[in-house]
Structure formats: C-alpha cells, structure tokens
Motif scaffolding. Structure first.
Motif, PDB file in Angstrom:
ATOM      1  N   LEU A   1       9.315 -29.934  32.584  1.00 44.87           N
ATOM      2  CA  LEU A   1       9.657 -29.431  31.241  1.00 44.87           C
ATOM      3  C   LEU A   1       8.688 -29.936  30.173  1.00 44.87           C
ATOM      4  CD1 LEU A   1      13.545 -29.939  31.283  1.00 44.87           C
ATOM      5  CD2 LEU A   1      12.322 -27.792  31.522  1.00 44.87           C
TER       6      LEU A   1
ATOM      7  N   ILE B   1      14.842 -20.810  17.731  1.00 47.21           N
ATOM      8  CA  ILE B   1      13.994 -21.976  18.011  1.00 47.21           C
ATOM      9  C   ILE B   1      12.814 -21.559  18.892  1.00 47.21           C
ATOM     10  CG2 ILE B   1      13.983 -24.067  19.479  1.00 47.21           C
ATOM     11  CD1 ILE B   1      15.026 -24.757  16.824  1.00 47.21           C
TER      12      ILE B   1
ATOM     13  N   ILE C   1      17.237 -32.341  24.796  1.00 45.01           N
ATOM     14  CA  ILE C   1      16.386 -31.900  25.914  1.00 45.01           C
ATOM     15  C   ILE C   1      16.265 -30.380  25.895  1.00 45.01           C
ATOM     16  CG2 ILE C   1      16.145 -31.830  28.419  1.00 45.01           C
ATOM     17  CD1 ILE C   1      17.431 -34.452  28.657  1.00 45.01           C
ATOM     18  N   SER C   2      17.405 -29.700  25.687  1.00 42.54           N
ATOM     19  CA  SER C   2      17.372 -28.227  25.658  1.00 42.54           C
ATOM     20  C   SER C   2      16.444 -27.735  24.543  1.00 42.54           C
ATOM     21  CB  SER C   2      18.766 -27.660  25.426  1.00 42.54           C
ATOM     22  OG  SER C   2      19.626 -28.072  26.439  1.00 42.54           O
ATOM     23  N   ILE C   3      16.470 -28.439  23.408  1.00 40.59           N
ATOM     24  CA  ILE C   3      15.646 -28.007  22.263  1.00 40.59           C
ATOM     25  C   ILE C   3      14.170 -28.345  22.498  1.00 40.59           C
ATOM     26  CG2 ILE C   3      15.193 -28.417  19.806  1.00 40.59           C
ATOM     27  CD1 ILE C   3      18.248 -28.855  19.497  1.00 40.59           C
ATOM     28  N   LEU C   4      13.927 -29.598  22.913  1.00 32.40           N
ATOM     29  CA  LEU C   4      12.537 -30.044  23.026  1.00 32.40           C
ATOM     30  C   LEU C   4      11.809 -29.472  24.244  1.00 32.40           C
ATOM     31  CD1 LEU C   4      13.002 -33.748  21.898  1.00 32.40           C
ATOM     32  CD2 LEU C   4      11.864 -31.922  20.645  1.00 32.40           C
ATOM     33  N   SER C   5      12.578 -28.898  25.205  1.00 40.50           N
ATOM     34  CA  SER C   5      11.889 -28.264  26.334  1.00 40.50           C
ATOM     35  C   SER C   5      11.306 -26.918  25.913  1.00 40.50           C
ATOM     36  CB  SER C   5      12.865 -28.075  27.502  1.00 40.50           C
ATOM     37  OG  SER C   5      13.889 -27.183  27.143  1.00 40.50           O
ATOM     38  N   ARG C   6      11.659 -26.455  24.719  1.00 47.45           N
ATOM     39  CA  ARG C   6      11.092 -25.205  24.206  1.00 47.45           C
ATOM     40  C   ARG C   6       9.818 -25.471  23.411  1.00 47.45           C
ATOM     41  NH1 ARG C   6      15.228 -21.191  24.443  1.00 47.45           N
ATOM     42  NH2 ARG C   6      16.902 -22.138  25.613  1.00 47.45           N
ATOM     43  N   ASP C   7       9.305 -24.382  22.850  1.00 42.31           N
ATOM     44  CA  ASP C   7       8.040 -24.493  22.139  1.00 42.31           C
ATOM     45  C   ASP C   7       8.258 -25.058  20.736  1.00 42.31           C
ATOM     46  OD1 ASP C   7       5.435 -24.253  21.487  1.00 42.31           O
ATOM     47  OD2 ASP C   7       5.518 -22.111  21.055  1.00 42.31           O
ATOM     48  N   ILE C   8       8.756 -26.288  20.683  1.00 41.23           N
ATOM     49  CA  ILE C   8       8.972 -26.936  19.378  1.00 41.23           C
ATOM     50  C   ILE C   8       8.416 -28.353  19.469  1.00 41.23           C
ATOM     51  CG2 ILE C   8      11.364 -27.508  20.046  1.00 41.23           C
ATOM     52  CD1 ILE C   8      12.106 -27.468  17.077  1.00 41.23           C
ATOM     53  N   ALA C   9       7.653 -28.748  18.460  1.00 43.71           N
ATOM     54  CA  ALA C   9       7.024 -30.080  18.497  1.00 43.71           C
ATOM     55  C   ALA C   9       8.061 -31.146  18.150  1.00 43.71           C
ATOM     56  CB  ALA C   9       5.881 -30.132  17.496  1.00 43.71           C
ATOM     57  N   ARG C  10       7.841 -32.333  18.677  1.00 43.95           N
ATOM     58  CA  ARG C  10       8.804 -33.411  18.415  1.00 43.95           C
ATOM     59  C   ARG C  10       8.888 -33.756  16.931  1.00 43.95           C
ATOM     60  NH1 ARG C  10       9.526 -37.644  23.328  1.00 43.95           N
ATOM     61  NH2 ARG C  10       9.680 -36.084  24.948  1.00 43.95           N
TER      62      ARG C  10
ATOM     63  N   ARG D   1       5.685 -24.211  28.376  1.00 42.84           N
ATOM     64  CA  ARG D   1       7.052 -24.385  27.845  1.00 42.84           C
ATOM     65  C   ARG D   1       7.684 -23.049  27.477  1.00 42.84           C
ATOM     66  NH1 ARG D   1       7.706 -29.082  23.635  1.00 42.84           N
ATOM     67  NH2 ARG D   1       5.712 -28.417  22.834  1.00 42.84           N
TER      68      ARG D   1
ATOM     69  N   LEU E   1       8.672 -33.028  29.047  1.00 46.05           N
ATOM     70  CA  LEU E   1       9.324 -34.032  28.204  1.00 46.05           C
ATOM     71  C   LEU E   1       8.734 -35.418  28.403  1.00 46.05           C
ATOM     72  CD1 LEU E   1      13.023 -32.857  28.539  1.00 46.05           C
ATOM     73  CD2 LEU E   1      11.570 -32.671  26.539  1.00 46.05           C
TER      74      LEU E   1
ATOM     75  N   PHE F   1      20.719 -19.341  17.932  1.00 49.11           N
ATOM     76  CA  PHE F   1      19.981 -20.526  17.478  1.00 49.11           C
ATOM     77  C   PHE F   1      18.820 -20.825  18.438  1.00 49.11           C
ATOM     78  CE2 PHE F   1      19.487 -25.165  18.123  1.00 49.11           C
ATOM     79  CZ  PHE F   1      18.859 -25.483  16.932  1.00 49.11           C
ATOM     80  N   PHE F   2      19.133 -20.814  19.738  1.00 42.16           N
ATOM     81  CA  PHE F   2      18.072 -21.121  20.703  1.00 42.16           C
ATOM     82  C   PHE F   2      17.002 -20.018  20.743  1.00 42.16           C
ATOM     83  CE2 PHE F   2      21.017 -24.348  22.212  1.00 42.16           C
ATOM     84  CZ  PHE F   2      20.143 -25.389  22.453  1.00 42.16           C
TER      85      PHE F   2
ATOM     86  N   GLN G   1      21.624 -19.503  26.951  1.00 41.91           N
ATOM     87  CA  GLN G   1      20.606 -20.089  26.063  1.00 41.91           C
ATOM     88  C   GLN G   1      19.307 -20.359  26.806  1.00 41.91           C
ATOM     89  OE1 GLN G   1      19.216 -23.364  25.965  1.00 41.91           O
ATOM     90  NE2 GLN G   1      20.375 -24.095  27.729  1.00 41.91           N
TER      91      GLN G   1
ATOM     92  N   LEU H   1      15.455 -24.379  10.494  1.00 36.06           N
ATOM     93  CA  LEU H   1      16.559 -24.135  11.447  1.00 36.06           C
ATOM     94  C   LEU H   1      17.174 -25.444  11.923  1.00 36.06           C
ATOM     95  CD1 LEU H   1      15.341 -21.344  13.856  1.00 36.06           C
ATOM     96  CD2 LEU H   1      17.624 -21.520  12.884  1.00 36.06           C
ATOM     97  N   MET H   2      16.308 -26.381  12.291  1.00 32.93           N
ATOM     98  CA  MET H   2      16.798 -27.694  12.742  1.00 32.93           C
ATOM     99  C   MET H   2      17.530 -28.396  11.604  1.00 32.93           C
ATOM    100  SD  MET H   2      16.290 -28.198  15.897  1.00 32.93           S
ATOM    101  CE  MET H   2      17.178 -29.712  15.711  1.00 32.93           C
TER     102      MET H   2
ATOM    103  N   ARG I   1       9.812 -22.386   9.777  1.00 34.51           N
ATOM    104  CA  ARG I   1      11.099 -21.743  10.107  1.00 34.51           C
ATOM    105  C   ARG I   1      11.897 -22.601  11.084  1.00 34.51           C
ATOM    106  NH1 ARG I   1      12.203 -17.657  13.789  1.00 34.51           N
ATOM    107  NH2 ARG I   1      14.164 -16.592  13.331  1.00 34.51           N
ATOM    108  N   ARG I   2      11.193 -23.152  12.067  1.00 36.05           N
ATOM    109  CA  ARG I   2      11.871 -23.998  13.067  1.00 36.05           C
ATOM    110  C   ARG I   2      12.410 -25.267  12.422  1.00 36.05           C
ATOM    111  NH1 ARG I   2       8.245 -22.280  17.649  1.00 36.05           N
ATOM    112  NH2 ARG I   2       6.642 -23.612  16.832  1.00 36.05           N
TER     113      ARG I   2
ATOM    114  N   TYR J   1      15.840 -23.961  30.400  1.00 37.15           N
ATOM    115  CA  TYR J   1      16.438 -25.148  31.020  1.00 37.15           C
ATOM    116  C   TYR J   1      17.933 -25.254  30.702  1.00 37.15           C
ATOM    117  CZ  TYR J   1      17.431 -30.104  31.827  1.00 37.15           C
ATOM    118  OH  TYR J   1      17.982 -31.281  32.248  1.00 37.15           O
TER     119      TYR J   1
END
Lengths: 273, 287
Positions: B58, B109, A87-96, B81, B60, B105-106, B153, A8-9, A4-5, B86
């Motif tokens: 974070l 995600i 950064i906003s997206i990857l700081s969440r629970d989503i793998a690179r 996380r 990262l 969207f956020f 967000q 979405l991306m 799903r993620r 953030y």
C-alpha cells in the motif's frame, strides 16, 4: 498539493470534533460558567464588578480552550490511527502532510466556533450587566468595549492554533493519546513561562547560563503575549498596544504554527501506521 | 508477457525497537509474484509478516531492502496507489456518516468530483448490494454490512487491485457466502484480489493461488491445487456402497496390492447444511 483534499479532511475532522462528547461537555461548562459568573463575585460593585465578570469570562475561554485544543486534537488523531481509518485514507493518492493539514484546519475551525460562541455569550452577559449598572447610576457612558472582547477571543484563537500544531507535532512522535496529552500540557506550561528564559538570559552571570537562556527564549514560543485580558474589554483608556504590536502577534502566530506543523509533517513522514 | 499485478523482489523489512535500536526482522528476502486477474491468498500465523507485506504494497511503509512493484511501478508512488483499493481488518469508519456519504468521501479523497463521483458511488454501492441501506448511518450497520460498505469504499475509485485484510473474520456463514460471491464477481471483471486471512477453508475455496508466510519468510506458494494435492493418495467417492460390496471392494484392493487408508460415510460441511437450511426456510411461507 490538492487544496480540495485538505478541505475535505478538515471538514471531516470538524464534523468529528463537533460530535465529540468532550467538546459538547466542555462547551456547556464554559457557557454555564460565563452565564453564572455574576454569582461568583460577592463584594465588588460598579466597574470592578464588570471587571470581575470580564476576567472570569476571559479565564474560562483561555482555560477550557487550551484543554479542548490538546484533548480533541489528540483524540481525533489517535482515533483515526487506532480505528485504521487513517490507513484507508493514506493508502490513497493523498500525501501525509495533506492529511495532517486537514486535521489542523478541522480542529482550528472547531476552536474558532468555541471562541465565537463563548465570546458572544460573554459580550451578552457584559452588556446586560452594563445596562443594569448604568440604570442604577444614571450615567450614559459606555463601560464595555464589545469589539475588544472579540479581539481577545480572536487572539486566543491564534494561540490555540499554535497549541493545536504543537499537539499534532507531539502526536506524530508518540504512540498513545495519554502521552501526547501529558507532554503537550507540559510544553504549554513551558511556553506560558517562557519569560523566565528571558530573565535567565538577562540575569545570567556565566556565558553558559546566558547561552542556555538565549536558546530557551529563542526555541520556546512565548504564549503569554496573547494574554491581553487586563488591557482589553473595558472602556478605561488602557492601551493594549499599537497596530504594529498586533501585526507582530500575527507574525508570531504564523511562524510558530508553521514551524510546529512542519515538525509534525517531518515526524509523521515515516511513521508506521 | 503480462506485467504482474504485484511483484515482491527480495523484500526485507526491519523494525527498530527501543532506545538501543534493536532490529526486529519482519520480512526476510521475500520473492513473490501475484498475477493479475486472480484471487490470491496470503496466509500465515500472527506475526508472520502478512500485515507488513500489505503495508509495503500500500506504500504505507518503505521496505528496508528489496523492491515492491505494483504493475511495474514502485509501491507508494502515485500511480501505484491510484490502482489499489484497501479494506482493513475490522474497519471502524466515520460512524456519524451514512453509507453513501462515507463512500462519497472516499471517492472525493481519490480525486473524483461531479457526475463521475455520483456514478462511481452508486456503482460501488450496487456492486456490494448496499444501495438499499446506503442512507442509514454507519453506526447502525451490522458486521456484514460494515464489511460490504468497507468494500464499497475500496472499490469506489475503480482500482485494479483490491487488498483485503481478514475480510471474512466475524461474518456469519450467510455473510461470508455473499462476500465470496462478490469477490468472484470482481475477479470475473478482471480485478486482482489479494486476500490475507486465517480462515483456511475459505481461502482454499475462494483463492486461485496462495502464499504462506512464517516468521517473515515465504515458506510455500503456488496454486491451491498444487499445494493441497497429495499424489500418493487418491479419493474415491462411491454411492451405494453396502456392506457386502464394501467387503468385496476391500478384497479387490488387497488383491491389487493397494492399501485402503480410510473408508467412512460421506459428510457435508456444516456450512453447506446451514446455508441449505436457511435457503429452505426462505421458501416456506410464514404461517
């Protein structure tokens, strides 16, 4: 893995790509060239007239498709990094890798739209031209194979997907959009000329030359195998290959898209954002 | 004892530069505890290591040495996380989306769906006061609205820690005042807020604790009061100090062997004057 993620991306990437001015401009140029292809040829008549329109159309789809793949992938990737959306997206629970997979799917979907739109317009132009020629000659034999026009654009889409994965791989390593574009275009040129590596391998007299040729022909994907424009589109009994040949092309597409994507994930894994 | 929201233990981070792999040390042996339920300010000049610290928190980038824990879990793990929201500095989100679509969207995600997603989106928009403008495209937002939708967000998945990077830079005094009010509300709801900023007066006003970084090292940390107070000097705020009384006061202090360092007329901050003027202006009906 969360499908799903990724979707979405992919959707967000597609929406961003569709709104990119570059995509709109290039699509318009491609469509204009396809529409006006008839006016570019001066001396050919009959079937060769159709052949000219077909070659011209296929060339436009290939050229502008490759430019779109590299520029849009690079633009979207670096926009997200530079504007800190990544950064906003990857700081969440989503793998690179899910983030990158979304980018790949989104740009591939955009190129599919490009291929289908240009393919449809090319088919219309060819059908119109065929109708005029048949009316003038009084014959009733179909000259154009519309199915093959679509087969050609789908083959190009497979090639474009490899190029998108290749561009993502370069972007994951590099720090600027311009560098990514320059390196990607050079890599595409090398892939289109891969048959030369095979020649080096076969013709080399020294074992070093033979080894070098083998490495090059193995590592660099041969993108020229997708260029079947000369064998497709016209009802002239030209064989373009068997079902097995198409199956091999699909395998080639899956192998190189996966390989470049895996490399992109590897390089992006520890990249500072 | 409560588990701290964030704990940095001997945190060190090196960056490799150039082909010769020259090491640049961005953080050196930083030890810091950020308690939960507080507004914590991370201060320091450019290049002091604030952004690197935030990126490590974070998840990262990994630390070169030492540890960073978020509620006892390693930074970058799924659990940590999921508990952090953030807001980056000067965020430029997808400008073609509406504010509501962006927050949705956020939320998606972050793994939300269905009614939970709808409720969380509306709640986040309400918290930052953006419900009324949520259907406008992000590209039409002012700087203040962009910061607020950015905060929405960051809040939408109900994180326990909210990390804000220069959240008040570029905001006018009204926007800043409204933003600070939102931060106080969030803190009252038990959220931990980590705020990196250059606006020292604002940090002093809003933060409970602060830490100062310089050249990758922690140079000072503690409560704002303990850091800014000077035990040798006392302030007296006096109303109605006329000239004869001032002379008498000076004499009294001299007799008591106390040195009067400064005596000046009281001043209000320009921010206060500005906000009061706008407030008064709102009360006057347009002619």
């Amino acid at each position: 893995m969360n499908l799903r993620r990724i979707v979405l991306m992919g959707r967000m990437t597609f929406a961003e790509g569709v709104r990119a001015r570059f995509f709109g401009v290039l699509l318009l140029i491609s469509l204009s060239i396809l529409l006006t292809s008839n006016f570019f040829q001066q001396f050919d008549f009959g079937t060769s007239e159709l052949k000219f329109v077909l070659d011209f159309g296929f060339g436009a789809v290939q050229l502008f498709g490759i430019i779109l793949c590299v520029v849009i992938t690079s633009q979207i990737f670096f926009n997200e990094i530079d504007q800190r959306t990544a950064i906003s997206i990857l700081s969440r629970d989503i793998a690179r890798w899910e983030f990158l997979a979304g980018k790949l799917i989104g740009v591939a979907a955009l190129l599919l739209v490009f291929c289908l739109v240009t393919g449809t317009l090319l088919s219309l132009v060819l059908s119109l031209k065929e109708a005029i020629i048949l009316k003038e000659s009084g014959e009733s034999v179909s000259l154009v194979e519309i199915n093959e026009v679509y087969l050609f654009v789908i083959l190009q889409w497979l090639k474009f997907s490899i190029i998108i994965a290749l561009t993502l791989c370069v972007a994951s390593l590099s720090q600027s959009s311009l560098y990514t574009m320059a390196v990607s275009f050079l890599a595409i040129l090398a892939c289109e000329l891969q048959y030369l590596a095979n020649d080096i391998y076969l013709d080399a007299e020294s074992s070093f030359g033979r080894a070098l040729g083998w490495v090059l022909k193995t590592v660099v994907p041969n993108l020229s195998i997708y260029n079947l424009g000369n064998q497709l589109g016209l009802n002239d009994n030209t064989a373009f290959g068997s079902a097995g040949f198409l199956f091999n092309i699909c395998l080639h597409f899956i192998f190189y898209t996966s390989t470049f994507f895996a490399l992109a994930v590897f390089f992006f894994r520890n990249r500072e954002i | 004892m409560d588990i701290p929201a964030i704990e940095l233990i001997h945190l060190t981070r090196d960056f490799s530069i150039g082909l010769r792999n020259y090491k640049l040390r961005a953080l050196q042996q930083v030890d810091l505890i950020i308690p939960s339920g507080q507004i914590f300010g991370l201060l320091g000049p450019n290049g002091s290591g604030k952004s690197t610290t935030i990126k490590i928190i974070l998840g990262l980038i990994p630390p070169s040495d030492g540890q960073c824990q978020v509620f006892g879990k390693p930074a970058g793990s799924r659990e940590s996380r999921a508990r952090i929201g953030y807001l980056p500095e000067n965020p430029v989100f997808y400008r073609f989306l509406s504010g509501r679509e962006l927050v949705r969207f956020f939320a998606s995600i972050s793994g939300m769906s269905g009614d939970t997603l709808n409720t969380a989106t509306e709640s986040a928009l309400d918290t930052v006061g953006m419900t009324e403008h949520a259907d406008r495209r992000v590209r039409t937002y002012s700087k203040g609205m962009l910061q607020r939708i950015g905060l929405a967000q960051a809040l939408v998945h109900d994180p326990d820690i909210i990390v804000l990077d220069e959240p008040m830079s570029g905001l006018d005094p009204v926007g800043t005042s409204e933003f600070i009010s939102i931060l106080h509300d969030l803190c009252a709801r038990g959220k931990t807020i980590l705020l990196a900023s250059h606006l020292l007066a604002r940090v002093e006003e809003v933060c409970d604790n602060i830490a100062i970084l310089n050249k990758g090292q922690l140079v000072q940390s503690g409560t704002v009061e303990s850091i800014v107070e000077d035990n040798d000097i006392s302030n007296l705020w006096v109303r109605g100090l006329t000239s004869p009384k001032e002379i008498a006061l000076r004499q009294f202090l001299k007799d008591a062997d106390l040195e009067l360092l400064e005596c000046k007329t009281g001043r209000r901050s320009l921010d206060d004057v500005f906000l009061d003027a706008l407030h008064e202006n709102k009360k006057v009906p347009p002619s």
